[in-house]
Design a protein around this motif. Sequence first.
Motif, short mmCIF file in Angstrom:
data_model
loop_
_atom_site.label_atom_id
_atom_site.label_comp_id
_atom_site.label_asym_id
_atom_site.label_seq_id
_atom_site.Cartn_x
_atom_site.Cartn_y
_atom_site.Cartn_z
N ILE A 67 0.88 -1.17 0.00
CA ILE A 67 0.00 0.00 0.00
C ILE A 67 0.91 1.22 0.00
O ILE A 67 1.99 1.18 0.59
CB ILE A 67 -0.91 0.01 1.25
CG1 ILE A 67 -2.02 -1.02 1.08
CG2 ILE A 67 -1.51 1.39 1.50
CD1 ILE A 67 -2.96 -1.14 2.23
N GLU A 68 0.49 2.27 -0.67
CA GLU A 68 1.35 3.42 -0.80
C GLU A 68 1.68 4.02 0.56
O GLU A 68 0.82 4.18 1.43
CB GLU A 68 0.65 4.47 -1.66
CG GLU A 68 1.57 5.02 -2.74
CD GLU A 68 0.90 6.20 -3.41
OE1 GLU A 68 1.42 7.31 -3.30
OE2 GLU A 68 -0.17 5.96 -4.00
N GLU A 69 2.97 4.36 0.74
CA GLU A 69 3.44 4.85 2.02
C GLU A 69 2.69 6.10 2.45
O GLU A 69 2.38 6.30 3.62
CB GLU A 69 4.94 5.13 1.89
CG GLU A 69 5.65 5.21 3.20
CD GLU A 69 7.13 5.51 3.01
OE1 GLU A 69 7.73 4.99 2.05
OE2 GLU A 69 7.68 6.28 3.81
N ARG A 70 2.39 6.95 1.45
CA ARG A 70 1.79 8.23 1.81
C ARG A 70 0.41 8.06 2.46
O ARG A 70 0.08 8.70 3.44
CB ARG A 70 1.70 9.14 0.58
CG ARG A 70 1.48 10.58 1.01
CD ARG A 70 1.54 11.60 -0.12
NE ARG A 70 2.29 11.15 -1.28
CZ ARG A 70 1.89 11.40 -2.52
NH1 ARG A 70 0.75 12.02 -2.76
NH2 ARG A 70 2.62 11.00 -3.55
N SER A 71 -0.37 7.11 1.89
CA SER A 71 -1.70 6.96 2.47
C SER A 71 -1.62 6.31 3.85
O SER A 71 -2.42 6.63 4.74
CB SER A 71 -2.62 6.16 1.54
OG SER A 71 -2.00 4.94 1.19
N LEU A 72 -0.63 5.46 4.05
CA LEU A 72 -0.43 4.90 5.39
C LEU A 72 -0.06 6.00 6.38
O LEU A 72 -0.53 6.03 7.51
CB LEU A 72 0.69 3.86 5.37
CG LEU A 72 0.32 2.41 5.06
CD1 LEU A 72 1.55 1.54 5.11
CD2 LEU A 72 -0.74 1.90 6.02
N ASN A 73 0.80 6.90 5.91
CA ASN A 73 1.22 7.99 6.77
C ASN A 73 0.05 8.89 7.15
O ASN A 73 -0.09 9.31 8.30
CB ASN A 73 2.32 8.80 6.06
CG ASN A 73 3.01 9.74 7.04
OD1 ASN A 73 3.14 9.42 8.22
ND2 ASN A 73 3.42 10.90 6.56
N ASP A 74 -0.83 9.16 6.15
CA ASP A 74 -2.02 9.96 6.45
C ASP A 74 -2.83 9.30 7.55
O ASP A 74 -3.28 9.95 8.50
CB ASP A 74 -2.89 10.12 5.20
CG ASP A 74 -2.22 11.01 4.16
OD1 ASP A 74 -1.22 11.68 4.53
OD2 ASP A 74 -2.67 11.01 3.00
N GLU A 75 -2.98 7.98 7.41
CA GLU A 75 -3.75 7.24 8.39
C GLU A 75 -3.10 7.32 9.77
O GLU A 75 -3.76 7.52 10.79
CB GLU A 75 -3.83 5.77 7.93
CG GLU A 75 -4.77 4.90 8.75
CD GLU A 75 -6.17 5.47 8.85
OE1 GLU A 75 -6.68 5.99 7.83
OE2 GLU A 75 -6.74 5.42 9.96
N LEU A 76 -1.77 7.20 9.78
CA LEU A 76 -1.01 7.26 11.03
C LEU A 76 -1.20 8.62 11.70
O LEU A 76 -1.45 8.70 12.91
CB LEU A 76 0.47 7.00 10.76
CG LEU A 76 1.41 7.06 11.97
CD1 LEU A 76 1.10 5.94 12.94
CD2 LEU A 76 2.87 6.99 11.54
N GLN A 77 -1.07 9.68 10.90
CA GLN A 77 -1.22 11.02 11.47
C GLN A 77 -2.62 11.20 12.07
O GLN A 77 -2.77 11.76 13.15
CB GLN A 77 -0.98 12.09 10.40
CG GLN A 77 0.44 12.12 9.85
CD GLN A 77 1.50 12.17 10.95
OE1 GLN A 77 1.30 12.76 12.00
NE2 GLN A 77 2.62 11.49 10.72
N ARG A 78 -3.63 10.69 11.32
CA ARG A 78 -5.00 10.80 11.80
C ARG A 78 -5.12 10.08 13.16
O ARG A 78 -5.68 10.59 14.10
CB ARG A 78 -5.95 10.16 10.78
CG ARG A 78 -7.30 10.85 10.73
CD ARG A 78 -8.28 10.33 9.69
NE ARG A 78 -7.83 9.29 8.80
CZ ARG A 78 -7.45 9.51 7.53
NH1 ARG A 78 -7.45 10.71 7.03
NH2 ARG A 78 -7.09 8.50 6.78
#
Length: 710
Positions: free
Chosen positions: A467-478
Motif C-alpha cells: 500500500i502506498e506509504e503516503r496513504s499509510l502515513n495519512d492514516e497514522l497522522q489521523r
Amino acid sequence: MASLIDTIKAKIDVVDEVGLVVALRKSGKSLQGHCPFHNERTPSFHVFPESQTWRCFGCQEGGDVFTFVEKQQGVDFPEALRYLAEKAGVSLEAYSSPNPERERETNALKERLRKLNEDAVLWFHQMLLRSKEAAEARAYLQSRGVSSESVIAFSLGYAPDHWDALSRYLLGQGYTEQELVDGGLARTREMAKVGSSVRVSGEEQGGGVYDYFRGRIIFPIRDMRGRVIGFGGRALGDGQPKYLNSPQTLLFEKNSVLYALDMARDAIKLAKQVVIVEGYVDAVIAHQYGTKQTVACIGSAITEKHIQQIKKLTKQVTLALDPDAAGVAATEHGIQEALKAFDRTVVPVPVVANNRSAASKGYRRNEPRGMIRLEEVVDAEINVLQLPAGEDPDEVIRRDFVAWTYAVAHPLPLIDYYFVARTAGLNLREPADKTEAAKRLLPVIGSISDRVKRDAYLRKLATMISIEERSLNDELQRMLRGQKSNGVIAKFSDHTGQYRSSGSVTVPGEKSPGGEQPGAGEESAKMNGPEEVGGISQAKDQRRQESRTFGLDKRIKDRIKWEDYLIGLLLQNPGLWSHVCGIINDGDFAGTDTRELYHIFNSVYQRDSSPLFQSIEQFVPSALLETAARARESVGSGSPLDGAGLVKAAVQCATRLKRARLLQSNTELQYLIRGATEAGESATVRQLQQQSLEIHRQLRTIDSAMHLQG
Ligand SMILES: [Zn+2]
C-alpha cells in the motif's frame, strides 16, 4: 538526631565501598579507576572523597555511596539502605519503623525461616544424590541433559513420596511445626481433613503437619543475594500439578521471584542483557551451556514485579518464552509488563516555531517563546528471542548451541516482533487482511518516538502490504491526532491536575545577567523560595549542624535546601511534577534522601493510574518519611503562592538545581583536565574538554530558556 542516611554516610566512606570492586589509584583530588559499569581501557571512573561522590566520565553514571550500591548490586534504594545500615552497624528499626518491636520480631522470624530453608535444601539435595528412591528423579534430570555439576551448582534436590519425611527431620532439628508451616514446607493436618481425597497416615508420629512437597524434584529458589527464599517442585511421572511452588511466605513473594537470579546477576551486568525463560530446567541448561544471563520467571506470567528485580542490572530484556500459542500471548503480556516496569526518561524537545529553525540547534536567543514539548521514552530495550516452533529453549540449546547463542545475541527488536506476531495467520494478498494488518501495526508504529525509525517501519509496512506509504502515513497522522497516548508516548496533561497544560510547558526563567559564565551567578537568583516562607530556620540550623559534621561545603548545603523545597512543593502539589520532570532527573539531586523521593515521584507519576487523589507518602519507605516531613515543612503550610506562582517557583527551583548539578560536573571536569594535562595525556584531555563543552552548551540552553521569559 542526624538522619539515618547521614549517620550511615558518616560511617561508610564511599572510597572504601567502591574500593571493594574497583582498584583505585590516587589522582589529584580524586581517586581513579576502571569503571565497573562500562567496558573501558583507560580509567575514567573517579571517586571524590571530599564530596563523597563518584562519577564516570565515560558513561556519565554518578552519585553517592547509595547510588553506587544500587547500581553495583542491582538493587533498589530500600535494599541498598538495608545493606549499608547493616554494614554501618546502624539499626534500621530504631530509625524507620513505626513499630520497632514488631519489626524486630519479623526480622528474627525471617532469619529463622532462612535457616530452615537452608537445612531443607541440604536434606533435599542429599536425598537426590544418595537415596535409592530418587533413582527416577536422577534419571529424569539426566534425560533432560542436566549435568551432575549443574545438580550441585543449583543444589537440586528430591522430595521423597512420603507424608512427613522432611517434617520429621526438621522437627528433629529443633524447628517447631508452626515454623515449618510458616516457611511453606509443611501443611497442618486440619487442612488435610478438609481435602476429601487426602488421607494422612503415620498418626503414630503424633505430628500435626505433613510435607508440602512430595514425590518431586526440588529447585531451590534464591534471592539476589543467594539466600534461599522458597522452592519449586516438579512432579515426577504424571503427578499433579506438574509444577508446585512454595506458597506465599514472609520470604517468598509469589509472582515476583526470578529463578537463578543470584547466579545470573553478574552475567546480566556483563552481557548487558537478561534472557527470561519459562522453566527451571530451561534456566539450568542455559547456565550449563554458558548463557548465564538467563533467569526463569516463576508463576504463570511475567509481571511488572519480575521486571522490577532486574531493571537495575540491565536495560535489555530478552523474552524467550515457549513458541506455542500460549507463549505468544504470554510474550505480549510480558512486553506490556516490562514496559510498565522500566523508568521513562522524559526528554524535553524544543518546539520549533517555524520551519526555519532546526530543533537540533536547541534554543536560540531570538526564538519567540520558550515552548518545550515533553516526550517520554521508555528507558529499556525489550526484545524477543525467536525459537523454532515446537521446541523449548533447553531443547534448542542442547540440539544446536550455536543457533541458540546467535539467537541470544540477535534477538528480534520489539517492533519487528510485532510485525511477525500480529500478522501471523493473515493472508497479506487479501485486501481485507491488508487493512487488518495496517490496523494492528499502525498503533505500534505510532508508539515509536524516533522519527527516522518510525518512517523506516512505516516503509516496511507499506512494502509488506503493498500500500502506498503516503496513504499509510495519512492514516497514522489521523490516528496520532485522535489518540494522545498508547502507553509509550505519554500524555502529560493526565498528571497535571489543576495546572493542566496541553502537553507543552513554558519554562519561565530567573533573571540572570547576560553573558554570565558558568560558576559565577548561581547564588544570585531571586525567587520566591525557602527564605520567604515559614519553618525554614529550624531546618536550616539542623542542616548547618549536619553539614559541619559531614563536611559538606556551602554549595552542597544550599542545593539540599533547594531540593527540600522542591520536594516539599511536589508533595503539596503533585501536579507540579509534570512541570519539572523535563528539567531535572534523579541524578541531579545531591541529597540521597531527596533523590530517592524524587525517584518515587517519577515512578508513581509515570504509571497509567492517576494517583492525584492519593497521598504520595504511601509510596515512601518509612526510612524517608522524616525527609518527606522536613521537605513539607520547608515550604510551610500557608504558602502564599497561587497556581501560576507555584508552577513558576517549582520550575525555577528545578532549573536552579539542574544548573548547580552542571556546574558541579564542570568543576570536577576542570580538576581532571588539569591533572590529565600535567600527565601529558592529550587524548584524555581532548575527551574531557569535549564533555566540558557539552556542559557549557547545556548551561547556555538553560540560560537562554530563562532569558526568553525575562
Ligand atoms: Zn562508566
